[in-house]
Write a protein that holds these residues in place. Structure first.
Motif, PDB file in Angstrom:
ATOM      1  N   GLY A  54       0.231   5.012   0.714  1.00  0.00           N
ATOM      2  CA  GLY A  54      -1.022   6.043   0.986  1.00  0.00           C
ATOM      3  C   GLY A  54      -0.563   6.814   2.266  1.00  0.00           C
ATOM      4  N   PHE A  76      -6.367   2.963   7.119  1.00  0.00           N
ATOM      5  CA  PHE A  76      -6.356   1.606   6.228  1.00  0.00           C
ATOM      6  C   PHE A  76      -6.517   0.756   7.300  1.00  0.00           C
ATOM      7  CE2 PHE A  76      -3.106   4.854   4.402  1.00  0.00           C
ATOM      8  CZ  PHE A  76      -4.070   5.193   3.460  1.00  0.00           C
ATOM      9  N   PHE A 133      -3.566   7.328  -1.911  1.00  0.00           N
ATOM     10  CA  PHE A 133      -3.989   5.662  -1.643  1.00  0.00           C
ATOM     11  C   PHE A 133      -3.868   5.200  -3.195  1.00  0.00           C
ATOM     12  CE2 PHE A 133      -6.974   2.364  -1.677  1.00  0.00           C
ATOM     13  CZ  PHE A 133      -6.199   1.650  -0.809  1.00  0.00           C
ATOM     14  N   LEU A 185     -10.754   1.330   4.086  1.00  0.00           N
ATOM     15  CA  LEU A 185     -10.154   2.261   4.134  1.00  0.00           C
ATOM     16  C   LEU A 185     -11.597   3.139   4.481  1.00  0.00           C
ATOM     17  CD1 LEU A 185     -10.861   4.696   1.754  1.00  0.00           C
ATOM     18  CD2 LEU A 185      -8.912   3.292   0.829  1.00  0.00           C
ATOM     19  N   ILE A 201       0.846  -1.414   0.011  1.00  0.00           N
ATOM     20  CA  ILE A 201       0.098   0.004   0.006  1.00  0.00           C
ATOM     21  C   ILE A 201       0.841   1.168   0.117  1.00  0.00           C
ATOM     22  CG2 ILE A 201      -1.676   1.275   1.301  1.00  0.00           C
ATOM     23  CD1 ILE A 201      -2.608  -1.426   2.487  1.00  0.00           C
TER      24      ILE A 201
END
Length: 344
Positions: free
Chosen positions: A76, A85, A124, A116, A74
């Motif tokens: 973000g 998240f 993101f 999320l 990920i």
């Protein structure tokens, strides 16, 4: 003035259009061609994370075929302190965060959930890829009186361990950066087809030992980190009575401090020194009515070394103990803080 108003409105529309939105819930299956899945589809790892519009609440259920595991990264950052998240694995373990920098997560079958929720505009993106469990089992070890110590994340690795019940205690080489522990999964059973329980990242965050409910466990590290994170494996009959149990972790320093508090029960500090240097106890704070017993190995008569009383031990300092494979300091009751000097 009219032209300026039109210009600002156009800019606002353009910015708004550049912000991604997501569906309330989506399912992602492994593509037939085996290629990774990106979200957004045009994002790649060498790019910054794109903007995510405010007030999104989204989730993705990612299915994982038998014989495969999923690797998630990920990229973000949330734009407010209340958003997050969230990942949930097949055992129900969850991890929340607000800032991700592509440190990978690993998940066994049959699925995991990524979700999320954000109030303000965020950044993101993610990538998921699926790979087979193609790591051969290195060995099958019975755990008896002697503990086992593994550099668990250095290389890709898999092993089966057997005892009436197995105790695991993990210690990262860097207590402030231990993402490498996410790649090591723990199953109850003889292989990855067994019952998945946890990963070492979650185990370390609990700050306590994990004890199996079955006689056989399977530990597999899916990605080499070249770090010397250690895993202490013991027969749980020697550790089950510890109300508090930690590993001594220097974090690269020559001074190590560890605190345990067992209340009216026993607690223990385990020292696992890869270099096997001697360690010198230079300060201790413990209940005067308590005792400290030292073992070179698990808490057995065979491994016993010495006993110290809380009322007199300070007058004996400094005390030097051998840098054996595993040295354990068992406190009979109460809170204790031990400070060691350990040469590097």
């Amino acid at each position: 003035m009219f032209s300026l108003t039109v210009f600002l409105a156009t800019v606002a529309i353009t910015i708004s259009a550049a912000q991604n939105t997501c569906n309330t819930q989506s399912t992602i299956n492994r593509p037939v061609n085996g290629q990774p899945v990106y979200w957004p589809a045009t994002w790649r790892e060498n790019q910054t994370a794109p903007a995510l519009a405010e007030d999104q609440s989204c989730s993705w259920i990612v299915t994982i075929p038998e014989g495969y595991y999923a690797r998630l990264i990920i990229n973000g950052k949330m734009g407010d302190p209340y958003s997050h998240f969230l990942t949930i694995d097949s055992a129900g373990n969850l991890i929340t965060s607000s800032h991700e920098t592509m440190q990978p997560y690993f998940f066994p079958p049959s699925k995991f959930t990524l979700s999320l929720s954000n109030d303000e505009v965020a950044a993101f993106a993610f990538k998921i890829e699926w790979s087979p469990f193609n790591i051969p089992t290195s060995y099958d070890a019975g755990i008896g009186m002697q503990p086992h110590v593994l550099n668990i994340t250095k290389d890709r690795f898999a092993a089966e361990f057997n005892s009436d019940a197995v105790s695991l205690l993990v210690s990262p080489v860097d207590p402030k950066n231990y993402y490498s522990l996410r790649s090591t999964l723990v199953f109850e059973g003889q292989d990855f087809n067994g019952f998945y329980r946890t990963n070492l990242y979650l185990l370390y965050r609990s700050r306590q030992q994990w004890i199996s409910s079955k006689q056989t466990i399977y530990v597999i590290n899916l990605e080499a980190s070249n770090k010397l994170d250690t895993l202490l494996i013991q027969d749980a009959q020697y550790t089950r009575d510890y109300a508090d149990y930690v590993q001594l972790n220097c974090g690269g320093s020559t001074t190590c401090i560890a605190t345990v508090d067992g209340g009216n029960k026993k607690s223990a500090i385990a020292s696992v020194l890869v270099s096997q240097n001697n360690e010198t106890l230079v300060d201790i704070r413990m209940d005067p009515s308590a005792t400290m017993k030292v073992y070179y190995g698990s808490e057995t008569a065979f491994a016993f070394d010495s006993t110290y009383n809380g009322s007199t031990i300070n007058s004996l300092l400094p005390l030097t103990f051998y840098g054996s494979y595993v040295t354990q300091y068992v406190i009979s009751n109460g809170k204790a803080t031990l400070t060691f000097n350990i040469p590097q």
